[in-house]
Structures are given as C-alpha cells and as structure tokens.
Motif scaffolding. Structure first.
Motif, PDB file in Angstrom:
ATOM      1  N   THR A 211       0.844  -1.195   0.000  1.00 50.86           N
ATOM      2  CA  THR A 211       0.000   0.000   0.000  1.00 50.86           C
ATOM      3  C   THR A 211       0.880   1.245   0.000  1.00 50.86           C
ATOM      4  O   THR A 211       2.073   1.188   0.355  1.00 50.86           O
ATOM      5  N   ARG A 212       0.301   2.333  -0.431  1.00 57.02           N
ATOM      6  CA  ARG A 212       1.041   3.610  -0.503  1.00 57.02           C
ATOM      7  C   ARG A 212       1.687   3.933   0.842  1.00 57.02           C
ATOM      8  O   ARG A 212       1.080   3.746   1.895  1.00 57.02           O
ATOM      9  N   GLY A 213       2.885   4.444   0.783  1.00 58.06           N
ATOM     10  CA  GLY A 213       3.604   4.832   1.990  1.00 58.06           C
ATOM     11  C   GLY A 213       4.489   3.742   2.566  1.00 58.06           C
ATOM     12  O   GLY A 213       5.413   4.040   3.332  1.00 58.06           O
ATOM     13  N   GLN A 214       4.225   2.491   2.200  1.00 56.23           N
ATOM     14  CA  GLN A 214       5.060   1.396   2.704  1.00 56.23           C
ATOM     15  C   GLN A 214       6.391   1.383   1.958  1.00 56.23           C
ATOM     16  O   GLN A 214       6.612   2.128   1.001  1.00 56.23           O
ATOM     17  N   GLN A 215       7.272   0.515   2.410  1.00 55.10           N
ATOM     18  CA  GLN A 215       8.524   0.311   1.694  1.00 55.10           C
ATOM     19  C   GLN A 215       8.629  -1.155   1.286  1.00 55.10           C
ATOM     20  O   GLN A 215       7.908  -2.020   1.816  1.00 55.10           O
ATOM     21  N   VAL A 216       9.499  -1.432   0.329  1.00 49.09           N
ATOM     22  CA  VAL A 216       9.616  -2.788  -0.180  1.00 49.09           C
ATOM     23  C   VAL A 216      11.082  -3.082  -0.513  1.00 49.09           C
ATOM     24  O   VAL A 216      11.838  -2.178  -0.896  1.00 49.09           O
ATOM     25  N   THR A 217      11.465  -4.326  -0.335  1.00 50.72           N
ATOM     26  CA  THR A 217      12.816  -4.777  -0.681  1.00 50.72           C
ATOM     27  C   THR A 217      12.721  -5.958  -1.631  1.00 50.72           C
ATOM     28  O   THR A 217      12.005  -6.921  -1.353  1.00 50.72           O
ATOM     29  N   LEU A 218      13.410  -5.848  -2.748  1.00 51.84           N
ATOM     30  CA  LEU A 218      13.438  -6.906  -3.755  1.00 51.84           C
ATOM     31  C   LEU A 218      14.845  -7.478  -3.818  1.00 51.84           C
ATOM     32  O   LEU A 218      15.826  -6.747  -3.618  1.00 51.84           O
ATOM     33  N   SER A 219      14.938  -8.763  -4.166  1.00 49.91           N
ATOM     34  CA  SER A 219      16.232  -9.423  -4.171  1.00 49.91           C
ATOM     35  C   SER A 219      16.553 -10.017  -5.535  1.00 49.91           C
ATOM     36  O   SER A 219      15.656 -10.454  -6.260  1.00 49.91           O
ATOM     37  N   CYS A 220      17.842 -10.041  -5.851  1.00 53.70           N
ATOM     38  CA  CYS A 220      18.299 -10.575  -7.132  1.00 53.70           C
ATOM     39  C   CYS A 220      19.590 -11.364  -6.930  1.00 53.70           C
ATOM     40  O   CYS A 220      20.547 -10.867  -6.333  1.00 53.70           O
ATOM     41  N   SER A 221      19.597 -12.589  -7.444  1.00 51.42           N
ATOM     42  CA  SER A 221      20.819 -13.397  -7.417  1.00 51.42           C
ATOM     43  C   SER A 221      21.331 -13.558  -8.836  1.00 51.42           C
ATOM     44  O   SER A 221      20.608 -14.083  -9.694  1.00 51.42           O
ATOM     45  N   PRO A 222      22.545 -13.091  -9.129  1.00 54.88           N
ATOM     46  CA  PRO A 222      23.052 -13.128 -10.499  1.00 54.88           C
ATOM     47  C   PRO A 222      23.527 -14.518 -10.907  1.00 54.88           C
ATOM     48  O   PRO A 222      23.623 -15.424 -10.068  1.00 54.88           O
ATOM     49  N   ILE A 223      23.817 -14.658 -12.172  1.00 57.71           N
ATOM     50  CA  ILE A 223      24.426 -15.877 -12.698  1.00 57.71           C
ATOM     51  C   ILE A 223      25.788 -16.059 -12.024  1.00 57.71           C
ATOM     52  O   ILE A 223      26.515 -15.076 -11.798  1.00 57.71           O
ATOM     53  N   SER A 224      26.116 -17.292 -11.689  1.00 55.44           N
ATOM     54  CA  SER A 224      27.378 -17.575 -11.033  1.00 55.44           C
ATOM     55  C   SER A 224      28.552 -17.023 -11.846  1.00 55.44           C
ATOM     56  O   SER A 224      28.649 -17.245 -13.052  1.00 55.44           O
ATOM     57  N   GLY A 225      29.420 -16.261 -11.173  1.00 54.29           N
ATOM     58  CA  GLY A 225      30.563 -15.660 -11.859  1.00 54.29           C
ATOM     59  C   GLY A 225      30.323 -14.236 -12.309  1.00 54.29           C
ATOM     60  O   GLY A 225      31.273 -13.512 -12.631  1.00 54.29           O
ATOM     61  N   HIS A 226      29.075 -13.832 -12.367  1.00 51.33           N
ATOM     62  CA  HIS A 226      28.766 -12.444 -12.732  1.00 51.33           C
ATOM     63  C   HIS A 226      28.903 -11.563 -11.501  1.00 51.33           C
ATOM     64  O   HIS A 226      28.402 -11.883 -10.427  1.00 51.33           O
ATOM     65  N   ARG A 227      29.546 -10.397 -11.685  1.00 52.59           N
ATOM     66  CA  ARG A 227      29.780  -9.512 -10.558  1.00 52.59           C
ATOM     67  C   ARG A 227      28.984  -8.213 -10.655  1.00 52.59           C
ATOM     68  O   ARG A 227      29.034  -7.393  -9.745  1.00 52.59           O
ATOM     69  N   SER A 228      28.285  -8.031 -11.762  1.00 51.89           N
ATOM     70  CA  SER A 228      27.505  -6.810 -11.939  1.00 51.89           C
ATOM     71  C   SER A 228      26.017  -7.137 -11.923  1.00 51.89           C
ATOM     72  O   SER A 228      25.582  -8.121 -12.543  1.00 51.89           O
ATOM     73  N   VAL A 229      25.253  -6.319 -11.225  1.00 51.98           N
ATOM     74  CA  VAL A 229      23.800  -6.439 -11.224  1.00 51.98           C
ATOM     75  C   VAL A 229      23.212  -5.066 -11.530  1.00 51.98           C
ATOM     76  O   VAL A 229      23.550  -4.076 -10.890  1.00 51.98           O
ATOM     77  N   SER A 230      22.351  -5.035 -12.549  1.00 45.57           N
ATOM     78  CA  SER A 230      21.644  -3.810 -12.905  1.00 45.57           C
ATOM     79  C   SER A 230      20.164  -4.001 -12.631  1.00 45.57           C
ATOM     80  O   SER A 230      19.643  -5.117 -12.761  1.00 45.57           O
ATOM     81  N   TRP A 231      19.486  -2.925 -12.302  1.00 42.51           N
ATOM     82  CA  TRP A 231      18.048  -2.966 -12.034  1.00 42.51           C
ATOM     83  C   TRP A 231      17.316  -2.077 -13.034  1.00 42.51           C
ATOM     84  O   TRP A 231      17.781  -0.978 -13.364  1.00 42.51           O
ATOM     85  N   TYR A 232      16.161  -2.566 -13.505  1.00 40.46           N
ATOM     86  CA  TYR A 232      15.330  -1.846 -14.458  1.00 40.46           C
ATOM     87  C   TYR A 232      13.882  -1.865 -13.980  1.00 40.46           C
ATOM     88  O   TYR A 232      13.437  -2.826 -13.363  1.00 40.46           O
ATOM     89  N   GLN A 233      13.171  -0.806 -14.304  1.00 44.97           N
ATOM     90  CA  GLN A 233      11.731  -0.748 -14.057  1.00 44.97           C
ATOM     91  C   GLN A 233      11.013  -0.843 -15.399  1.00 44.97           C
ATOM     92  O   GLN A 233      11.391  -0.150 -16.352  1.00 44.97           O
ATOM     93  N   GLN A 234      10.018  -1.709 -15.500  1.00 43.47           N
ATOM     94  CA  GLN A 234       9.255  -1.832 -16.735  1.00 43.47           C
ATOM     95  C   GLN A 234       7.792  -1.516 -16.477  1.00 43.47           C
ATOM     96  O   GLN A 234       7.140  -2.162 -15.651  1.00 43.47           O
ATOM     97  N   THR A 235       7.272  -0.512 -17.178  1.00 41.05           N
ATOM     98  CA  THR A 235       5.862  -0.138 -17.103  1.00 41.05           C
ATOM     99  C   THR A 235       5.316  -0.002 -18.515  1.00 41.05           C
ATOM    100  O   THR A 235       6.083   0.260 -19.459  1.00 41.05           O
ATOM    101  N   PRO A 236       3.997  -0.165 -18.699  1.00 42.53           N
ATOM    102  CA  PRO A 236       3.427  -0.023 -20.045  1.00 42.53           C
ATOM    103  C   PRO A 236       3.666   1.364 -20.635  1.00 42.53           C
ATOM    104  O   PRO A 236       3.894   1.510 -21.819  1.00 42.53           O
ATOM    105  N   GLY A 237       3.655   2.390 -19.797  1.00 50.61           N
ATOM    106  CA  GLY A 237       3.789   3.752 -20.302  1.00 50.61           C
ATOM    107  C   GLY A 237       5.215   4.170 -20.604  1.00 50.61           C
ATOM    108  O   GLY A 237       5.493   4.789 -21.624  1.00 50.61           O
ATOM    109  N   GLN A 238       6.122   3.839 -19.719  1.00 50.14           N
ATOM    110  CA  GLN A 238       7.520   4.300 -19.837  1.00 50.14           C
ATOM    111  C   GLN A 238       8.472   3.249 -20.388  1.00 50.14           C
ATOM    112  O   GLN A 238       9.613   3.556 -20.707  1.00 50.14           O
ATOM    113  N   GLY A 239       8.003   2.020 -20.527  1.00 47.54           N
ATOM    114  CA  GLY A 239       8.873   0.972 -21.054  1.00 47.54           C
ATOM    115  C   GLY A 239       9.901   0.528 -20.027  1.00 47.54           C
ATOM    116  O   GLY A 239       9.654   0.565 -18.831  1.00 47.54           O
TER     117      GLY A 239
END
Lengths: 114, 113
Positions: free
Chosen positions: A14-42
């Motif tokens: 709900t509005r005002g709350q906070q959220v934490t998302l987690s990502c585990s990369p492919i073994s050996g990869h040291r870079s992690v990038s995050w993207y937001q995908q929405t219908p309007g902004q892509g």
C-alpha cells in the motif's frame, strides 16, 4: 548454469510502505543492474552495482536505492511507495566488464501498489 | 543523455514473410546495441547484439545492421514463424556513470499463420 533469479515474484503493498526486492546473479557475474518496466515508460534503467559499489545510475528519485553483497547478490529498496511505482522490476546480471557487455535478465518481481 | 526511438510500435506479418524493426539513437558515443525479445509474462531474452566495430551480424534467421554515421540500427527476421510473435526491444549503451542501457519503447510483432 542457473540463470538470474529474483524474489519475490509478486508483491502487493500500500502507498507509503517500503519494499525490498532481491536478485541473485548468474554464477561468476559480478555486476547487477536494475530496471523498471511499465506499459507507459517501457524499460528504464535504475542503477548498476559492481563489487558492492554503485557504478551507474539512472534518473530515479532517491526513494529508490540498492546495495550489493560480497557474493554479488543485490537488493533494491523502494521507500514511501507511490501508486506510480507499480511495475515489473527486472534485474540483469553481467560479468562487470563495462558499458558494452551482454546482460541477462531475471524473471522480474511484479509490484502492485494500492 | 542517450535517447532511443523505435519503429514501428506494432507489426503484423504473414508466416514466412520478413519483419524489419528500426531504431535510432542520439549519442554518437554509444558502442553497444542489443536486441531483446520478450514474450508475454516472460523475461526479456537477448536474441542478438552488435558492437560498433561491426556493420552487420547474422544468426540463422535473425540479422542486425548498424549505421553509425546515421545513428540507426535495424533488426531483420526472415522466414517468420508464429513463435516469433513477441515484443522486441532495441537498446543502446549509455555513457559511463549514467544509464547502462537505454531501451526503445518496443515493437509488438504478430506473425499470422
């Protein structure tokens, strides 16, 4: 090799709350990038972490933050959620060799803000 | 910063025909141009990429061409099949310190049997 994994896959907040998302990369990869995908902004770049340091940053407000651990796993946090934060959040991993390298996406976390 | 324009936004072809999707970018410093395919409810998957020292790259039915002078690149799919139906995204690498990849808005390709 196992692919990029993300948890959780779905979230409702709900509005005002906070959220934490987690990502585990492919073994050996040291870079992690995050993207937001929405219908309007892509697909929009949020930030990249490499060796526990933010290396590149997109044009998102400070409510969006992240971190990376020594095992290359990364978390993304969104504070004070707004309705417009409803989106699919994708992470992508790569070896960390710079701007011109191949990135592999995870399945995403679908966030719905009510 | 980098800006990527992608056309068309939707494309419908008959099975066996070719499909072409075009992208333009603004930053002449961009050197890496990947294409991703995203099926409904799935993650974007890399299908082909090209770097600025190459003008064309092929992988079976898929090819990408790059014109650095004109700052545009294109995806060509020959002998299309129904399973090629998906949304295709082009992207260009950004400048160091900012966006790692800047994406086009996507092209929804429908291949009719």
């Amino acid at each position: 090799k196992a692919g990029v994994t993300q948890t959780p896959r779905y979230l409702i907040k709900t509005r005002g709350q906070q959220v934490t998302l987690s990502c585990s990369p492919i073994s050996g990869h040291r870079s992690v990038s995050w993207y937001q995908q929405t219908p309007g902004q892509g697909l929009q770049f949020l930030f990249e972490y490499f060796s526990e340091t933010q290396r590149n940053k997109g044009n998102f407000p400070g409510r969006f933050s992240g971190r990376q651990f020594s095992n290359s796993r990364s978390e993304m946090n969104v504070s004070t959620l707004e309705l417009g934060d409803s989106a699919l959040y994708l992470c992508a991993s790569s070896f960390g060799q710079g701007m011109e390298e191949t990135q592999y996406f995870g399945p995403g976390t679908r966030l719905l803000v009510l | 910063g980098e800006n990527v324009e992608q056309h068309p936004s939707t494309l419908s072809v008959q099975e066996g025909d070719s499909a072409v999707i075009k992208c333009t970018y603004s930053d002449s410093a961009s050197n890496y141009f990947p294409w991703y395919k995203q099926e409904l409810g799935k993650r974007p998957q890399l299908i082909i990429d090209i770097r600025s020292n190459v003008g064309e790259k092929k992988d079976q039915r898929i090819a990408v061409t790059l014109n650095k002078t004109a700052k545009h690149f294109s995806l060509h799919i020959t002998e299309t099949q129904p399973e090629d139906s998906a949304v295709y995204f082009c992207a260009a690498s950004g400048a160091g310190g900012s966006e790692k990849l800047v994406f086009g808005k996507g092209t929804k390709l429908t291949v009719n049997p």
